[in-house]
Design an enzyme around this catalytic site. Structure first.
Site, short mmCIF file in Angstrom:
data_model
loop_
_atom_site.label_atom_id
_atom_site.label_comp_id
_atom_site.label_asym_id
_atom_site.label_seq_id
_atom_site.Cartn_x
_atom_site.Cartn_y
_atom_site.Cartn_z
N ASN A 62 0.83 -1.22 0.00
CA ASN A 62 0.00 0.00 0.00
C ASN A 62 0.86 1.27 0.00
O ASN A 62 0.32 2.38 0.03
CB ASN A 62 -0.98 0.00 1.18
N ALA B 106 3.89 -5.24 6.93
CA ALA B 106 3.56 -5.03 8.35
C ALA B 106 4.11 -3.68 8.77
O ALA B 106 4.97 -3.12 8.10
CB ALA B 106 4.19 -6.13 9.21
N ASN C 241 -3.38 -3.61 11.57
CA ASN C 241 -2.60 -3.74 10.33
C ASN C 241 -1.91 -5.11 10.22
O ASN C 241 -1.96 -5.75 9.18
CB ASN C 241 -1.54 -2.64 10.26
N SER D 157 10.06 -12.34 13.65
CA SER D 157 11.12 -11.50 14.22
C SER D 157 11.62 -12.08 15.54
O SER D 157 10.88 -12.76 16.26
CB SER D 157 10.53 -10.12 14.46
N TYR E 130 3.94 -4.91 18.92
CA TYR E 130 4.53 -5.35 17.65
C TYR E 130 4.94 -6.81 17.74
O TYR E 130 4.61 -7.63 16.86
CB TYR E 130 5.73 -4.45 17.30
N LYS F 51 3.37 -10.30 15.64
CA LYS F 51 4.11 -11.31 14.87
C LYS F 51 3.84 -12.70 15.43
O LYS F 51 3.65 -13.66 14.68
CB LYS F 51 5.62 -11.01 14.94
N HIS G 164 16.50 2.39 13.00
CA HIS G 164 17.47 1.30 13.07
C HIS G 164 18.88 1.86 13.26
O HIS G 164 19.20 2.94 12.74
CB HIS G 164 17.39 0.43 11.82
N ARG H 5 23.51 -6.75 19.64
CA ARG H 5 22.54 -7.30 18.69
C ARG H 5 23.25 -8.11 17.62
O ARG H 5 24.44 -7.91 17.34
CB ARG H 5 21.75 -6.16 17.99
N1 LIG Z 1 14.03 -4.56 9.46
C1 LIG Z 1 14.28 -5.48 10.41
O1 LIG Z 1 15.36 -5.50 11.02
C2 LIG Z 1 13.25 -6.54 10.71
C3 LIG Z 1 13.54 -7.48 11.73
C4 LIG Z 1 12.60 -8.48 12.00
C5 LIG Z 1 11.43 -8.56 11.27
N2 LIG Z 1 11.16 -7.64 10.29
C6 LIG Z 1 9.90 -7.76 9.54
O2 LIG Z 1 10.22 -7.81 8.16
C7 LIG Z 1 9.19 -7.21 7.37
C8 LIG Z 1 9.79 -6.15 6.46
O3 LIG Z 1 10.51 -5.22 7.26
P1 LIG Z 1 11.14 -3.91 6.58
O4 LIG Z 1 12.21 -3.41 7.49
O5 LIG Z 1 11.45 -4.21 5.17
O6 LIG Z 1 9.90 -2.92 6.70
P2 LIG Z 1 9.37 -1.82 5.64
O7 LIG Z 1 8.50 -0.89 6.43
O8 LIG Z 1 10.51 -1.25 4.88
O9 LIG Z 1 8.47 -2.69 4.63
C9 LIG Z 1 7.15 -3.06 4.94
C10 LIG Z 1 6.30 -2.79 3.70
O10 LIG Z 1 4.96 -3.25 3.94
C11 LIG Z 1 4.04 -2.27 3.44
N3 LIG Z 1 2.79 -2.44 4.22
C12 LIG Z 1 2.63 -2.29 5.56
N4 LIG Z 1 1.37 -2.59 5.91
C13 LIG Z 1 0.70 -2.94 4.76
C14 LIG Z 1 -0.62 -3.36 4.46
N5 LIG Z 1 -1.54 -3.47 5.41
N6 LIG Z 1 -0.93 -3.66 3.17
C15 LIG Z 1 0.00 -3.54 2.18
N7 LIG Z 1 1.27 -3.13 2.40
C16 LIG Z 1 1.62 -2.83 3.69
C17 LIG Z 1 4.75 -0.93 3.63
O11 LIG Z 1 4.26 0.07 2.74
C18 LIG Z 1 6.21 -1.31 3.34
O12 LIG Z 1 6.52 -1.14 1.97
C19 LIG Z 1 8.16 -6.67 8.36
O13 LIG Z 1 7.12 -7.62 8.49
C20 LIG Z 1 8.94 -6.59 9.66
O14 LIG Z 1 8.09 -6.74 10.78
C21 LIG Z 1 12.04 -6.62 10.00
#
Ligand SMILES: NC(=O)c1ccc[n+]([C@@H]2O[C@H](COP(=O)([O-])OP(=O)(O)OC[C@H]3O[C@@H](n4cnc5c(N)ncnc54)[C@H](O)[C@@H]3O)[C@@H](O)[C@H]2O)c1
Length: 328
Positions: free
Chosen positions: A32, A75, A92, A117, A141, A145, A187, A219
């Protein structure tokens, strides 16, 4: 056949899409753009802008493409925001996540790779953290998950769905063309590099009295390219009829905040001022993965996740894309 990647315009999603395309996979992205960037995706990739919780849109996508598996990244992912606005996270991540699973089941999609996560463990009872360690998250959060993980396990029993839930530790680094652009950026590594680039005055270090060698929190950092490859390997595992799995994705090695800052000073040649702030409530002192199971099940091993390489690649991305995807 095609893979539906939700959240594919985000950080980890876009790098994974890049990797899957390089393997010759057909990928369809649903995002989205609430927190992602259209520019993070090659223009030729079929893209639908909308919510994962929109059943009509899911019906249309599964009608228009032969989707046989899905990687669910979409997410919200800020711990602090989830404490302040838990409804946003349960709506969400959980309600929309469940609506997505229902739509996929209706369309006959039975293979799902899920972005989980290390936050699902909460304060670890022992280190390194194994997949069967107690899970008791310390934030909404983390609960969002864990609830999806429970739903996946229940849907396997009831509906024969097969899944791999990947519990990432701290994703970091960049590829030549895709990197981290969160707004706000919370981050550690991109925040340090923004300070190195003069985009923020200093880096704030939360707590220096933890029971670690230099007092700052430790970490386990994992290169985003290694994460992307783990998703490809998880899909292969499911396609070969492998059993559903919960897998840690980390290196088994941790770095303290001060070690990361020192590494960034070496890599960038910049002074990077650091100020000590009080620790954040609920921040564990150490989070380190035991990643043996991912290696055993997927034959996957991190190849680019030494700290120098992660910081070097993230710095190259920061230098080439000063304001991320938005402005060159
Ligand atoms: N970045 C990290 O270190 C980390 C660690 C553990 C888990 N995660 C998980 O990995 C996934 C990706 O993380 P990221 O850092 O790339 O995050 P990000 O915010 O860059 O990417 C998430 C994407 O999901 C989209 N989105 C969110 N809710 C939505 C919905 N309801 N419908 C459609 N699109 C939606 C956002 O627009 C975004 O593009 C997430 O689920 C996050 O919880 C990330």
């Amino acid at each position: 056949m095609a893979i539906l990647v939700t959240g594919g315009a985000g950080y980890i999603g876009s790098v994974t899409v890049e990797h899957l395309c390089s393997r010759g996979e057909n990928v369809v992205v649903l995002d989205n753009l609430s927190r992602g960037h259209r520019e993070a995706l090659a223009p030729a990739i079929p893209f639908y802008q909308g919510n994962v919780g929109d059943p009509a849109l899911l019906e249309r996508i599964t009608h228009e493409h032969p989707i046989d598996s899905s990687i669910h990244f979409a997410a919200f992912a800020y711990v602090g925001e989830s404490v302040e606005h838990p409804q946003l996270y349960f709506e969400n991540n959980v309600s929309q996540g469940l609506a997505l699973l229902a739509a996929l089941l209706r369309a006959g999609v039975r293979r799902i790779v899920f972005s989980s996560s290390c936050v699902t463990y909460g304060e670890p009872e022992s280190l390194p953290i194994k997949e069967d360690s107690r899970q008791w998250p310390t934030s909404p959060y983390g609960w969002s998950k864990l609830l999806l993980e429970r739903a996946l396990a229940s849907y396997e029993t009831a509906h024969g769905l097969k899944f791999v839930s990947l519990r990432y530790f701290n994703a970091a680094g960049a590829t030549k063309t895709r990197g981290e652009h969160h707004d706000p950026e919370t981050h550690l590594i991109p925040s340090i590099l923004q300070a190195a680039a003069g985009l923020r005055r200093e880096i704030r270090v939360f707590g220096n009295t933890y029971p670690t060698l230099d007092g700052t929190a430790i970490r386990d950092y994992i290169h985003v390219s290694d994460l992307a490859k783990a998703h490809g390997a998880a899909l292969d595992h499911l396609r070969q009829g492998g059993a559903s799995q919960f897998l840690n994705l980390g290196t088994g090695h941790g770095y303290s905040v001060m070690e990361v800052i020192d590494c960034a000073r070496r890599v960038t040649g910049k002074a990077i001022p650091a100020v000590i702030e009080p620790p954040r409530p609920g921040d564990p002192s150490r989070l380190i993965a035991n990643a043996d199971k991912a290696e055993k099940v997927l034959g996957w091993k991190p190849r680019h996740s030494d700290l120098e390489t992660i910081v070097h690649d993230a710095w190259e991305w920061q230098t080439r894309n000063r304001y991320g995807y938005r402005v060159k």
